[in-house]
Design a protein around this motif. Structure first.
Motif, PDB file in Angstrom:
ATOM      1  N   PRO A   1      38.206  50.239  44.424  1.00 13.69           N
ATOM      2  CA  PRO A   1      37.021  49.387  44.610  1.00 13.69           C
ATOM      3  C   PRO A   1      37.250  48.039  43.946  1.00 13.69           C
ATOM      4  N   ALA A   2      36.361  47.100  44.213  1.00 12.49           N
ATOM      5  CA  ALA A   2      36.623  45.710  43.841  1.00 12.49           C
ATOM      6  C   ALA A   2      36.846  45.515  42.342  1.00 12.49           C
ATOM      7  N   GLY A   3      36.008  46.110  41.496  1.00  5.69           N
ATOM      8  CA  GLY A   3      36.169  45.924  40.059  1.00  5.69           C
ATOM      9  C   GLY A   3      37.505  46.425  39.556  1.00  5.69           C
ATOM     10  N   LYS A   4      37.947  47.568  40.056  1.00  4.45           N
ATOM     11  CA  LYS A   4      39.230  48.126  39.637  1.00  4.45           C
ATOM     12  C   LYS A   4      40.390  47.358  40.265  1.00  4.45           C
ATOM     13  N   ALA A   5      40.190  46.841  41.481  1.00  7.58           N
ATOM     14  CA  ALA A   5      41.213  45.994  42.085  1.00  7.58           C
ATOM     15  C   ALA A   5      41.410  44.730  41.263  1.00  7.58           C
ATOM     16  N   ARG A   6      40.321  44.225  40.674  1.00  7.55           N
ATOM     17  CA  ARG A   6      40.451  43.056  39.795  1.00  7.55           C
ATOM     18  C   ARG A   6      41.316  43.390  38.583  1.00  7.55           C
ATOM     19  N   ALA A   7      41.089  44.555  37.954  1.00  6.67           N
ATOM     20  CA  ALA A   7      41.917  44.962  36.821  1.00  6.67           C
ATOM     21  C   ALA A   7      43.377  45.082  37.241  1.00  6.67           C
ATOM     22  N   ALA A   8      43.618  45.646  38.423  1.00  7.75           N
ATOM     23  CA  ALA A   8      44.989  45.799  38.903  1.00  7.75           C
ATOM     24  C   ALA A   8      45.636  44.447  39.165  1.00  7.75           C
ATOM     25  N   LEU A   9      44.884  43.500  39.705  1.00  8.44           N
ATOM     26  CA  LEU A   9      45.452  42.172  39.958  1.00  8.44           C
ATOM     27  C   LEU A   9      45.727  41.454  38.640  1.00  8.44           C
ATOM     28  N   MET A  10      44.894  41.655  37.638  1.00 10.51           N
ATOM     29  CA  MET A  10      45.158  41.093  36.314  1.00 10.51           C
ATOM     30  C   MET A  10      46.508  41.578  35.793  1.00 10.51           C
ATOM     31  N   VAL A  11      46.788  42.869  35.971  1.00  6.91           N
ATOM     32  CA  VAL A  11      48.056  43.431  35.510  1.00  6.91           C
ATOM     33  C   VAL A  11      49.209  42.959  36.388  1.00  6.91           C
ATOM     34  N   ALA A  12      48.985  42.881  37.692  1.00  5.90           N
ATOM     35  CA  ALA A  12      50.042  42.452  38.607  1.00  5.90           C
ATOM     36  C   ALA A  12      50.532  41.039  38.294  1.00  5.90           C
ATOM     37  N   LEU A  13      49.633  40.210  37.785  1.00 10.10           N
ATOM     38  CA  LEU A  13      49.970  38.819  37.494  1.00 10.10           C
ATOM     39  C   LEU A  13      50.369  38.613  36.035  1.00 10.10           C
ATOM     40  N   ALA A  14      50.623  39.699  35.311  1.00 11.72           N
ATOM     41  CA  ALA A  14      50.864  39.609  33.875  1.00 11.72           C
ATOM     42  C   ALA A  14      52.052  38.731  33.519  1.00 11.72           C
ATOM     43  N   ALA A  15      53.075  38.723  34.312  1.00 16.44           N
ATOM     44  CA  ALA A  15      54.291  37.962  33.986  1.00 16.44           C
ATOM     45  C   ALA A  15      54.267  36.568  34.596  1.00 16.44           C
ATOM     46  N   GLY A  16      53.093  36.119  35.037  1.00 14.75           N
ATOM     47  CA  GLY A  16      52.992  34.788  35.623  1.00 14.75           C
ATOM     48  C   GLY A  16      53.389  34.726  37.079  1.00 14.75           C
ATOM     49  N   GLY A  17      53.464  35.862  37.736  1.00  8.28           N
ATOM     50  CA  GLY A  17      53.855  35.898  39.140  1.00  8.28           C
ATOM     51  C   GLY A  17      52.729  35.457  40.055  1.00  8.28           C
ATOM     52  N   GLY A  18      53.029  35.482  41.360  1.00  6.51           N
ATOM     53  CA  GLY A  18      52.056  35.069  42.346  1.00  6.51           C
ATOM     54  C   GLY A  18      51.902  36.113  43.420  1.00  6.51           C
TER      55      GLY A  18
END
Length: 315
Positions: free
Chosen positions: A287-304
């Motif tokens: 769901p959207a809130g958890k997808a936000r947490a996942a995107l926060m982690v996905a971008l942890a190394a400064g990726g895009g």
């Protein structure tokens, strides 16, 4: 051997006293719990109220829990219910196998039939149980044990207002023991750094214009989660903006306000999931809130976009 547990107390509703007004410390909360077969160390943590929680505080709680697991058998975190699912999901994605057990309450400490002490006792019981040693972040409320990546608060006024549907509840606390009911979700990919806090969440609605997405990135968002409808659908008015953001290496993840399954956007039936054709990434059932947490982690190394696409494909 007696389990060693760390209690991180954030002083939300379950710690409130009404007569006289005040907030109980973690040690005072623990004193209201029946004796446990565990050695519990208490650490009081400064945090905003759950309804006003910042991404920085969420990440700090996950970081503290992760560090503590090097010396403790489990961690329990008291947390307000407004955003307990958000913090538990982020902790699950970044803090290792756990167990990290979040709990809270809907009543103040001195209310009649206060649920906080019982929930804390249950959470400590779960954290001490070797059956949950590799289960990641969990949420324990009303005797129920839920996976942090699956749980949702459905009823803010109920002492048992959580659900993991369509996934199963992981267990149930019965006195001093825990009945295991289901396996936790598979462990997520290892994080590559500290979560990116600048991720916007926007709910799509009929008539929404793409300039809202552009405005979010102009304000500093490094990624955007869109809460769409049905099978990851968003209005056509957003497609041009999604394409622009993707070209600018700003990932757009599309979740759904409905249950929509884990299939990628490119696997959807003809006429659905059209955002994928212009570069959007599906949330893989989150769901959207958890997808936000996942995107926060996905971008942890400064990726895009590429880093986000790879991370969600591995969830």
């Amino acid at each position: 051997m007696t389990p060693r547990l760390l209690l991180l107390a954030t002083k939300d509703l379950m710690s409130y006293r009404r007569r006289p007004p005040g907030i109980a410390t973690g040690a005072e909360l623990l004193a209201a719990v029946p004796a446990l077969a565990a050695d519990v160390t208490v650490e009081d943590v400064m945090a905003e109220p759950a309804f006003d929680l910042t991404p920085g505080t969420m990440a700090d709680l996950a970081r503290r829990a992760r560090a503590a697991l090097a010396g403790f058998d489990g961690v329990v975190v008291t947390h307000g219910l407004d955003t307990i699912e958000d913090t538990a999901c982020l902790a699950d994605l970044v803090a290792g196998p756990g167990p990290i057990v979040f709990t809270g309450g809907v009543r103040a400490l001195d209310d009649v039939s206060s649920d906080g002490p019982g929930n804390l006792a249950d959470a400590l019981t779960v954290a001490a149980d070797p059956a949950f040693a590799g289960a990641g972040a969990l949420v324990c409320l009303g005797g129920e044990v839920h996976a942090g990546r699956w749980v949702t608060l459905l009823d803010a006024d109920s002492p048992a207002g959580l659900s993991s549907a369509p996934h199963p509840m992981l267990g149930r606390v019965r006195g001093s023991r825990v009945e295991v009911l289901a396996a936790p979700p598979p462990r997520p990919p290892d994080p590559r750094g500290e979560p990116e806090s600048e991720v916007a969440l926007i709910r799509a609605y009929p008539g929404i214009e793409g300039n809202l997405l552009i405005a979010a990135t102009d304000a500093g968002a490094r990624g955007v989660v869109l809460e769409g409808t049905g099978a990851y659908n968003v209005p056509a008015s957003l497609l041009a903006a999604i394409s622009d953001l993707t070209d600018w290496d700003i990932p757009v993840v599309v979740a759904s306000r409905a249950r929509a399954g884990r299939a990628g956007l490119d696997e959807r039936p003809l006429g659905t999931g059209l955002a994928g054709a212009v570069g959007a990434i599906g949330s893989r059932g989150l769901p959207a809130g958890k997808a936000r947490a996942a995107l926060m982690v996905a971008l942890a190394a400064g990726g895009g976009v590429a880093a986000a696409r790879e991370y969600f494909a591995r969830l």
